[in-house]
Every structure is written in C-alpha cells, then in structure tokens.
Scaffold this active site. Structure first.
Site, PDB file in Angstrom:
ATOM      1  N   CYS A  12      33.096  57.719  41.201  1.00 19.48           N
ATOM      2  CA  CYS A  12      32.256  57.065  42.203  1.00 19.48           C
ATOM      3  C   CYS A  12      30.871  56.838  41.587  1.00 19.48           C
ATOM      4  O   CYS A  12      30.601  57.274  40.456  1.00 19.48           O
ATOM      5  CB  CYS A  12      32.146  57.941  43.442  1.00 19.48           C
ATOM      6  SG  CYS A  12      31.344  59.501  43.053  1.00 19.48           S
ATOM      7  N   HIS A 125      31.544  75.557  49.079  1.00 21.25           N
ATOM      8  CA  HIS A 125      31.342  74.413  48.175  1.00 21.25           C
ATOM      9  C   HIS A 125      29.866  74.304  47.785  1.00 21.25           C
ATOM     10  O   HIS A 125      28.979  74.411  48.643  1.00 21.25           O
ATOM     11  CB  HIS A 125      31.811  73.119  48.857  1.00 21.25           C
ATOM     12  CG  HIS A 125      31.949  71.974  47.901  1.00 21.25           C
ATOM     13  ND1 HIS A 125      30.890  71.247  47.442  1.00 21.25           N
ATOM     14  CD2 HIS A 125      33.046  71.453  47.289  1.00 21.25           C
ATOM     15  CE1 HIS A 125      31.305  70.318  46.613  1.00 21.25           C
ATOM     16  NE2 HIS A 125      32.632  70.421  46.496  1.00 21.25           N
ATOM     17  N   GLU A 127      27.967  71.844  47.170  1.00 22.45           N
ATOM     18  CA  GLU A 127      27.195  70.834  47.909  1.00 22.45           C
ATOM     19  C   GLU A 127      26.715  71.408  49.240  1.00 22.45           C
ATOM     20  O   GLU A 127      25.550  71.238  49.627  1.00 22.45           O
ATOM     21  CB  GLU A 127      28.055  69.590  48.169  1.00 22.45           C
ATOM     22  CG  GLU A 127      27.309  68.533  48.968  1.00 22.45           C
ATOM     23  CD  GLU A 127      28.196  67.397  49.471  1.00 22.45           C
ATOM     24  OE1 GLU A 127      29.149  67.015  48.769  1.00 22.45           O
ATOM     25  OE2 GLU A 127      27.923  66.899  50.582  1.00 22.45           O
ATOM     26  N   THR A 163      29.711  65.423  52.118  1.00 18.99           N
ATOM     27  CA  THR A 163      29.980  63.998  51.836  1.00 18.99           C
ATOM     28  C   THR A 163      31.459  63.680  51.674  1.00 18.99           C
ATOM     29  O   THR A 163      31.873  62.537  51.854  1.00 18.99           O
ATOM     30  CB  THR A 163      29.239  63.554  50.553  1.00 18.99           C
ATOM     31  OG1 THR A 163      29.572  64.450  49.506  1.00 18.99           O
ATOM     32  CG2 THR A 163      27.751  63.511  50.751  1.00 18.99           C
ATOM     33  N   ASN A 221      37.313  66.540  46.857  1.00 21.26           N
ATOM     34  CA  ASN A 221      37.699  65.229  47.375  1.00 21.26           C
ATOM     35  C   ASN A 221      39.098  64.835  46.902  1.00 21.26           C
ATOM     36  O   ASN A 221      39.829  64.146  47.606  1.00 21.26           O
ATOM     37  CB  ASN A 221      36.633  64.182  47.046  1.00 21.26           C
ATOM     38  CG  ASN A 221      36.682  63.700  45.626  1.00 21.26           C
ATOM     39  OD1 ASN A 221      37.450  62.819  45.305  1.00 21.26           O
ATOM     40  ND2 ASN A 221      35.868  64.293  44.754  1.00 21.26           N
ATOM     41  N   SER A 263      35.905  62.286  40.890  1.00 18.11           N
ATOM     42  CA  SER A 263      35.505  62.889  39.616  1.00 18.11           C
ATOM     43  C   SER A 263      36.584  62.714  38.554  1.00 18.11           C
ATOM     44  O   SER A 263      36.555  63.393  37.524  1.00 18.11           O
ATOM     45  CB  SER A 263      35.206  64.374  39.849  1.00 18.11           C
ATOM     46  OG  SER A 263      36.250  64.970  40.581  1.00 18.11           O
TER      47      SER A 263
HETATM   48 FE1  F3S Z   1      30.347  60.390  44.725  1.00 18.12          FE
HETATM   49 FE2  F3S Z   1      28.027  60.951  45.644  1.00 18.12          FE
HETATM   50 FE3  F3S Z   1      29.861  59.934  47.186  1.00 18.12          FE
HETATM   51  S1  F3S Z   1      29.090  62.076  44.148  1.00 18.12           S
HETATM   52  S2  F3S Z   1      31.718  60.677  46.375  1.00 18.12           S
HETATM   53  S3  F3S Z   1      28.903  58.918  45.520  1.00 18.12           S
HETATM   54  S4  F3S Z   1      28.492  61.557  47.655  1.00 18.12           S
END
Ligand code: F3S
Length: 708
Positions: A12, A125, A127, A163, A221, A263
C-alpha cells in the site's frame, strides 16, 4: 487453471513509502548503523531484504546507540517515546504511515477535549499501542462489541479504528457505543486502501472456489483478508511464499483467485501466481514455453529460476527510486492518497507525506475537499513548508494553480490572445471571474451593448481580452467588450464584402429616429431605413409604423463601402401598389377614402394602402370653394369619384362633387322606386295610406361628408 490476481494486492502507499524511506536512509547513513524499531513491515521476506541493505531490526530504543539511526515503522510508536529519544540525541526517521499519524493526532485531540477514547482493534498490535500512547495511555481498546459490555464509559466518547479493521466490526462496535454514550464522536480511520483490498478479496472469494492469500502470518491485514475470503465462501489458503503451495488444493479447480496484504512485496505475489500456473500445466501434461526454452538452452547458459526475473524487477522498482529533494516555493507533482473533510493527503515521493489544508486547496476554499479532488488524482502543488512541526510537508494546490494561471496570463497578454473564464459573481463595479486567480471586469467592459443587470453573465464562460496585468498587486483587469468589438468588426467586414444591392434580408428594428429606423441585418450590422422608404404611402413618424424589436424584411437599396453605410427599404421589399392599380380601380368608380393632406389647390385622399389621389379644388363641391380647408380637413372620410388613372405617372384624379351628384341621383332613384312599390302595395285596400314622394325622400339617409 486460470489465475486471477487482485488489482489491490501488494504494497500500500504507507508501506511503499516506509520501504523507500528505509532504503534512502541506508544509502545516506555514511557509516552509521541503521535500525528499524521492530520489523519495518510484517513480511519476513521483505525484512530479509532490508537486512541485506544493512538495516537491522531491534525491539525498542532501550539502550539505543546514540550514533545509530532508528526508523519508526508504518505502525508508528507512542509519540512520547519518539519525543524522549530525540531529546536524548537519538536520530529518528519517522516511517509512520500518514494515516496512522492521523489516527494518533485525532486520538490525542479527543483526549484533550475531554472525551473517553475507544480504539477498535487489537490491543497487542503496535499501531494500536501507538494510538493509545497518543492519549497518554488513557484510551480503552476493544476487539469486538462484546468487549464493550459492562464497560463504564464517560458521557462523551470518541471512537477510532485500527486502520486495518473490517468496516463491519467497526460498525458493530459503534452501534454498541451509541447505546452507551450520551455523545459519540466517530472517526472512521480504516484505511481506504484496506477497505478496497478487503472488498475486492470478498468479491473474488464469492466468485472463485479457491483463494490464495499471500503475506506474512504476523501481518494483521493479511490475516484479516484470509478470514474475509473464508467467510465469503472460498476455500482459502494463507501462504507466505510460493514454496507453501500444494497442487492438491486446486484439484478440479478451473479458476482461482490470489490476493496479498499491504505488506506483501509484489515479487512474492508474482512467484505464487507463476507457480499456480505451472500446476495447471503439469496437470494437463502440456509442455510450457518455459520447459521448451529449458530444452533449447545451451549447456553454458545459466538456468533461470521461474521467480528470479520478476523478483529482480520488483526490487528494482522498490529500491532504485530515490527521494525527491524539496524546497519551499517549488511546484511539484503529487498523487492524492486520502481525502478528509478538512485536508488532503498526497504522495509526493518524499520522506514525509504532503498535507494540503482545505484553505490551500482552492480559492475561495470549498465546502469539502472532496468537491475538488478524489483519491488517485494527479495534481500540481506548491511547497509551503517542509515541516509543520508534525513531520508533514505543507502544500498548496491553490498557489500552484495560481502560479500556472499567471504564467498563462502573461503569455496571453504578450500575444494579445483571447482567454476564456467563468464569471463567478457580480460586484458593485462589474464582474469577478475565475482564472485560477481572480480577475475583474469593469461594468463598462462587460459588453459592447448596454446590459441593465450584469448578473445575467454569472455562471457563464466568456471570452476576454486582458487590459491590465499587475502580478505584484495581484490585479487582473479584463474586457469582454473588446472581444465583442473585435468580433463585430470582423463580421461587419465580412457582411460588407458579401452584401449585394437588391438583396432582401431579414432584419430587426434596433432604434427609431425622426428620419427613419436603424435595422440590424445580422451580427450587429445596421443599415438605415429612411422614413420615405418605410411605406408606399406617406409616413409622418417612423414610430407610427414600426416598433423597436420588430422583425421585418428589407431590401438593400444602397451600399457605401467606403463609409460603411447601408441604405434599406421596407416598401421596396413589398409589391408596388401602382403596378396593380389598373386592375383594382376604374374610371367612374365611386371610392371611399381618407383625406391625408389639404393643399391650396385641393386635397389628397388615400383610397388604398400606398395609393393617393388628388381632388382638385374645383372638384371639392358643387359650389365655388375659395379655400379647400373650408370643405375638408385631414382625417375626413369621404366618397369620391375616380375621374382618371395614370399608373405610369402615379396619378389618380378624384371628384367629391361628382361622387355626391351620383350618389344623390342614386338615392333619388331608389326613393322613387320605393314609393312606387309602396303605392302599388297599399293603394288597393285603402287610399288613405298614400305617402308623398317628398315625405319618403325626406326619410332617406343620403350620402354626405362625415368627419372622424
Ligand atoms: Fe498501508 Fe497506511 Fe493504509 S500502512 S494499509 S496505507 S494505513
């Protein structure tokens, strides 16, 4: 087997940015050691690649080497940890995803405003730990609505999402909070990249029987994606690399889908896809192009592993790009990655994200940023500040647009070009137009014609000439009138060149004067219709016959090209009444008409449109007339006998005297016939009913002069 790969699979915006940042930091390190605080991203293969660049991962800043450089990963860190480290002289490179930074800022501001902050996410996590840290560890974390049961909340609650949360789980938690809180502020901080990825994965999983989800098992994710695919009904396999693929998963499968977490490097996804395609070929027993090329390879030629080429290309993509160097005042290209109500985040290929505040988006500021830009738009931005104190580059689209507009205007003015712009509003003295910058049109330059209400121009796109351009004073003065003038002169020239005497044209009466009317014969070109050319009969005032705006047909009777004058005739565009006079009237005929003029030698009487005859003074009455005005006046309606018609000379001689004589004779005859008829009718039964001729004649209404 057909393999369909999700368009959203792979890095991303935030991860790509962090990887680029790490690569650049390693390159600029000048012998210093570079560490990432925890794995930079949740993918073991990508982490290995970073290690090969000299970037090691450490768990915390405890006992950090002050000579080293420490990269904060996309998940971020509690702000206090970064602050303390910087105060200790440790070099920190902040790779926190801009969307995560945003969630931290919102959490901090909710806390400062007295709200109880709830974070929907995984409390373990990093974050979420960072977001909770932004609230001085006062925020509560819930994984699901069930965690909110039994919680004693403050009256005012603010909720924020990790997120990578699914929208469904966040919505259910919000529903629960709505039951509990008196006032709830909701910040949907789920990353749009995540939402798009999840929606696409779910759609594919409903369509294909098997889904392969590629990415680290430690990536939240990626794990969420696999879960979503399972729930959508596909047999789902979560793999980190192609080595984990098992052909047995795809037995009898015609079409399978592949997606990857935020990722997951693209080369790993490509490797997985390649291998899945090979399963298909093996099962069919078909020799692939790859195998064919192995056969034809010379013994000296090195073997190429199937995934080696894509991997190399992907690495080149990721690591070979260098960061942009920026300076204030520079205008650069940017890609919109997120649109908030009050600001826009853009990717500018720099080590920090770019932020465009609402006021810097457009002039005047729009009601919402989404009125101006959308995610994915490529735009030009002006660098206002390299660091707003939170590590963001402050940018302005408004100033970049203005810069471009001034460049364009300077060139247009130098070449005296016509420009186009939309009229934004009417002001006291004229009009304001939008050129990317604001331009002013004085009322006197709005049009070459008088316009009572200038608001008729608002919202219209019009052509303008530039009258004044003063960049220092931000002053742009424009004229629409000059463009119209130019257009008018051009058309007039063309009209004159094509105009022929004798042509019959459509026209519109524009102005009336005592001596005639000005008629527009097209594109604002006017000709004069003299009063004598309005009708075949005499016209006293043009306004008696014509009105402004009236559409008429006119004949061109004269062209003065040198002085650009055109003479027109209305009457000549109609048939000449004298040409048919002999067919309509005969000598001896009694006609009824109107006295139009009284002169010393008689009176003129109009007997039809465009036809006047003269009654000589001697023909006015059967007695001597000293002055015609003793007998007739202008406007009188009279009977007259035609004595003579001369069409060639346009002359008709009339006699009122003879008309009276004839009419009296006719009346007497009629009266006599009536008496005779009556006598016959009444004589037989009773002689007492006899009526004398004189009595009867006295009752007959004989023709005589009548006045209006
Ligand atoms: Fe990537 Fe940032 Fe969204 S790391 S998944 S763009 S919150």
């Amino acid at each position: 087997m057909e393999v369909d790969v999700a368009k959203s699979a792979g890095f991303c915006f935030g991860v790509r940015r962090a990887m680029e940042l790490a690569s650049q930091t390693a390159e600029d390190a000048k012998g210093k050691k570079v560490y990432s605080l925890g794995p930079l991203i949740h993918n073991p293969q990508a982490v290995e690649k970073l290690v090969s660049l000299g970037i090691g991962a450490i768990d915390s800043l405890d006992g950090a080497d002050p000579g080293g450089i420490y990269i904060v990963r996309t998940h971020g860190l509690p702000p206090k940890i970064i602050e303390d480290a910087r105060q200790d002289g440790i070099t920190i490179v902040d790779g926190t995803c801009p969307f995560v930074s945003r969630a931290q800022r919102w959490a901090a501001s909710l806390k400062a405003d007295g709200y109880q902050v709830i974070v929907v996410g995984d409390p373990e996590h990093p974050e979420v730990i960072g977001i909770v840290g932004a609230t001085d560890d006062t925020a509560l974390v819930c994984r699901s609505p069930g965690d909110l049961e039994g919680l004693d909340l403050r009256r005012r609650v603010g909720v924020i999402a990790q997120t990578t949360q699914t929208f469904e789980n966040f919505r259910r938690c919000v529903d629960k909070l709505l039951e509990k809180a008196e006032e709830l502020k909701i910040y949907n901080t789920i990353c749009t990249a995540t939402t798009q990825r999840q929606e696409e994965a779910a759609r594919m999983a409903r369509e294909y029987p098997v889904m392969v989800v590629v990415g680290g098992r430690n990536s939240a994710n990626t794990t969420n994606l696999a879960e979503l695919c399972r729930k959508a009904g596909a047999r789902t396999f979560h793999v980190e690399t192609m080595d984990e693929l098992d052909p047995a998963w795809f037995k009898g499968v015609k079409k399978a889908g592949v997606t990857g977490g935020a990722s997951t490097p693209s080369w790993i996804i490509e490797g997985v896809v390649k291998k899945m395609n090979e399963f298909d070929n093996e099962a069919l027993g078909v020799e692939t192009n790859e195998e064919a090329s192995k056969e034809s390879r010379t013994p000296d030629e090195p073997a190429i592993e199937p995934a080696a080429r894509p991997a190399a290309e992907a690495e080149k993509d990721i690591y070979s790009e260098t960061f942009r160097s920026l300076s204030v005042g520079q205008i650069i290209n940017a890609k919109v990655v997120q649109v908030q109500n009050d600001e826009v985040l853009v990717d500018i290929g720099y080590k920090s994200e770019g932020v465009i505040p609402l006021a810097e988006l457009k002039d005047p500021p729009p009601a919402a940023a989404s009125d101006v830009v959308s995610v994915g738009d490529e735009i030009n931005v002006y660098v206002v500040k390299l660091d707003d104190g939170e590590g963001n580059v402050v940018l302005s689209k408004r100033r970049a647009d203005a810069h471009k507009a001034w460049e364009y205007l300077r060139e247009a003015k130098a070449k005296n070009e016509t420009i186009e712009a939309t009229v934004r509003e009417r002001t006291k003295g004229g009009l304001l137009v939008d050129l990317g910058v604001r331009g002013f049109v004085p009322a006197s330059h709005a049009s070459r014609e008088y316009v009572e209400d200038l608001s008729v121009f608002v919202g219209k796109k019009l052509p303008f000439k530039i009258l004044e351009l003063d960049e220092g004073r931000r002053n742009i003065v424009l004229s629409h009138k000059l463009v119209e003038e130019e257009e008018y002169l051009k058309t007039k020239k063309e009209t004159f060149a094509n105009l022929q005497e004798g042509a019959i044209l459509d026209g519109v009466v524009k102005r009336l004067t005592n001596f005639g009317a000005f008629v527009d014969i097209g594109h604002g070109v006017e000709g004069l219709l003299h009063v004598s050319e309005i009708a075949w009969s005499r016209v006293k005032q043009p306004s008696d016959m014509l009105s402004i705006g009236q559409k008429i047909q006119v004949k061109v009777i004269g062209i003065d090209r040198e002085n650009e004058r055109i003479s027109l005739s209305l009457k000549q565009a109609m048939p000449d009444p004298w040409s048919t006079v002999a067919d309509r009237f005969q000598t001896g005929q009694i006609v009824h008409g109107e006295v139009t003029r009284v002169v010393d030698f008689g009176a003129f009487v109009r007997i039809a449109d465009g036809l006047e005859g003269l009654v000589h003074v001697s023909q006015l009455a059967d007695r001597h007339v000293a002055k015609p005005s003793d007998v007739v006046n202008v406007g009188d309606r009279v009977d007259a006998k035609i004595l003579n018609i001369d069409p060639a000379a346009h002359r008709i001689s009339l006699s009122i005297k003879e008309a009276h004589g004839a009419l009296n004779q006719a009346a007497e005859k009629e009266a006599k016939e009536a008496v005779e008829g009556q006598t016959t009718e009444v004589a037989a039964p009773n002689d007492n009913n006899f009526t004398s001729l004189g009595e009867i004649a006295g009752n007959i209404d004989l023709p005589k002069l009548d006045r209006k």
